[in-house]
Design an enzyme around this catalytic site. Structure first.
Site, mmCIF file in Angstrom:
data_model
loop_
_atom_site.group_PDB
_atom_site.id
_atom_site.type_symbol
_atom_site.label_atom_id
_atom_site.label_comp_id
_atom_site.label_asym_id
_atom_site.label_seq_id
_atom_site.Cartn_x
_atom_site.Cartn_y
_atom_site.Cartn_z
ATOM 1 N N HIS A 95 35.981 11.829 12.440
ATOM 2 C CA HIS A 95 35.878 12.329 11.054
ATOM 3 C C HIS A 95 36.610 13.668 10.952
ATOM 4 C CE1 HIS A 95 34.043 14.126 7.441
ATOM 5 N NE2 HIS A 95 33.896 12.878 7.038
ATOM 6 N N GLU A 167 40.385 9.388 4.558
ATOM 7 C CA GLU A 167 39.658 10.469 3.891
ATOM 8 C C GLU A 167 40.544 11.712 3.815
ATOM 9 O OE1 GLU A 167 35.246 10.366 4.778
ATOM 10 O OE2 GLU A 167 36.054 9.622 6.660
HETATM 11 P P1 13P Z 1 32.042 13.909 0.026
HETATM 12 O O1 13P Z 1 31.700 12.573 -0.610
HETATM 13 O O2 13P Z 1 30.952 14.888 -0.031
HETATM 14 O O3 13P Z 1 33.366 14.415 -0.502
HETATM 15 O O4 13P Z 1 32.268 13.636 1.597
HETATM 16 C C1 13P Z 1 33.059 12.562 1.975
HETATM 17 C C2 13P Z 1 32.982 12.315 3.433
HETATM 18 O O5 13P Z 1 33.196 13.192 4.241
HETATM 19 C C3 13P Z 1 32.619 10.949 3.864
HETATM 20 O O6 13P Z 1 32.747 10.778 5.241
#
Ligand code: 13P
Length: 262
Positions: A95, A167
């Site tokens: 992540h 992401e």
């Molecule tokens: P948010 O939805 O708070 O932007 O975070 C996303 C995330 O890091 C999912 O892994």
């Protein structure tokens, strides 16, 4: 049709008690597992109690991290073998918060992915990029390089067993609006690179998730995109009613296609 995967990423929020109260609150109100897969990524302490509490629910338990070895002198780390034995089904690998705050690089993430697969846990391989990388590399070449490095430790045959998430850092945890068009573009390009590197069949099967500022207002727009097979939700997933609204909105979107497939 790829079944949608909607997962909460609770990050370092909630005590074990809070986590169990959440499971109790969603019990009996989750969508049909034939239509949507639901999951929660919680911190290590909460995982085993959650596996027990969610046994009969459409709620997979996801670890937010695991080490790339099965056992040994790695003080403070958690083995994917121990997670598998505890009933954990998925693990997030790489992540963006682990990469930026804890200096995880592609090599380490690749080891974690390979070890998870060997233990029978499905890795969710997280890819990211910054706006600068997108502007200077054209499309999302940075993400491809990251993904291919991480996939390098696993065999051709195993690639179909992973889940990938896209992401972009400008959308994670920043309170900005998610941009469904950019989200779709990132996921589409990842799928195309999987098709080019592996095969069309693998690319067609693999689930690619989007993460970054997803909430009840934008989830249908995002999940309406062809190459987005699910979402990882941070802040908006902490509240049980919000989470239920989101998974049930996605279920309503996908139910007709699931029915037609029967
Ligand atoms: P948010 O939805 O708070 O932007 O975070 C996303 C995330 O890091 C999912 O892994």
């Amino acid at each position: 049709m790829r079944k949608p995967f909607i997962a909460a990423n609770w990050k370092m929020h909630k005590t074990v008690d809070d986590a169990l109260k959440f499971v109790e609150a969603v019990s009996g109100r989750l969508p049909d597992p034939a239509v949507v897969t639901c999951g929660i990524a919680a911190h290590f302490l909460a995982l085993y109690p959650m596996v027990q509490a969610a046994k009969d629910l459409n709620l997979g338990v996801i670890a937010q991290n695991a080490y790339g070895e099965f056992s040994g002198p790695y003080t403070g780390e958690v083995s994917p073998r121990a997670l598998a034995a505890a009933g954990v089904q998925y693990v997030m690998c790489g992540h963006i918060e682990r990469r930026t705050l804890f200096h995880e690089d592609n090599q380490l993430v690749a080891k974690k992915v390979a070890a998870a697969l060997q233990c029978g846990i499905t890795p969710i391989i997280c890819t990211d990029e910054t706006m600068i990388q997108q502007e200077f590399n054209g499309e999302v070449h940075y993400v491809f390089a990251q993904l291919m490095d991480v996939l390098s430790e696993i065999s051709f045959d195993q690639v179909k067993n992973v889940i990938i998430s896209y992401e972009p850092s400008w959308a994670v945890g920043v309170g900005q609006h998610a941009n469904p068009t950019l989200a779709e573009e990132g996921c589409r390009l990842i799928r195309r690179s999987i098709a080019d590197t592996y095969s069309y069949e693998v690319a067609d099967k693999i689930r690619i998730l989007y993460g970054g500022s997803v909430n009840p207002e934008n989830i249908e727009l995002i999940m309406g995109k062809r190459d987005i097979d699910g979402v990882l939700i941070g802040r908006a997933s902490l509240d049980a009613d919000n989470f239920l609204t989101m998974v049930n909105r996605v279920a309503a979107l996908y139910a007709p296609a699931a029915e037609a497939k029967k």
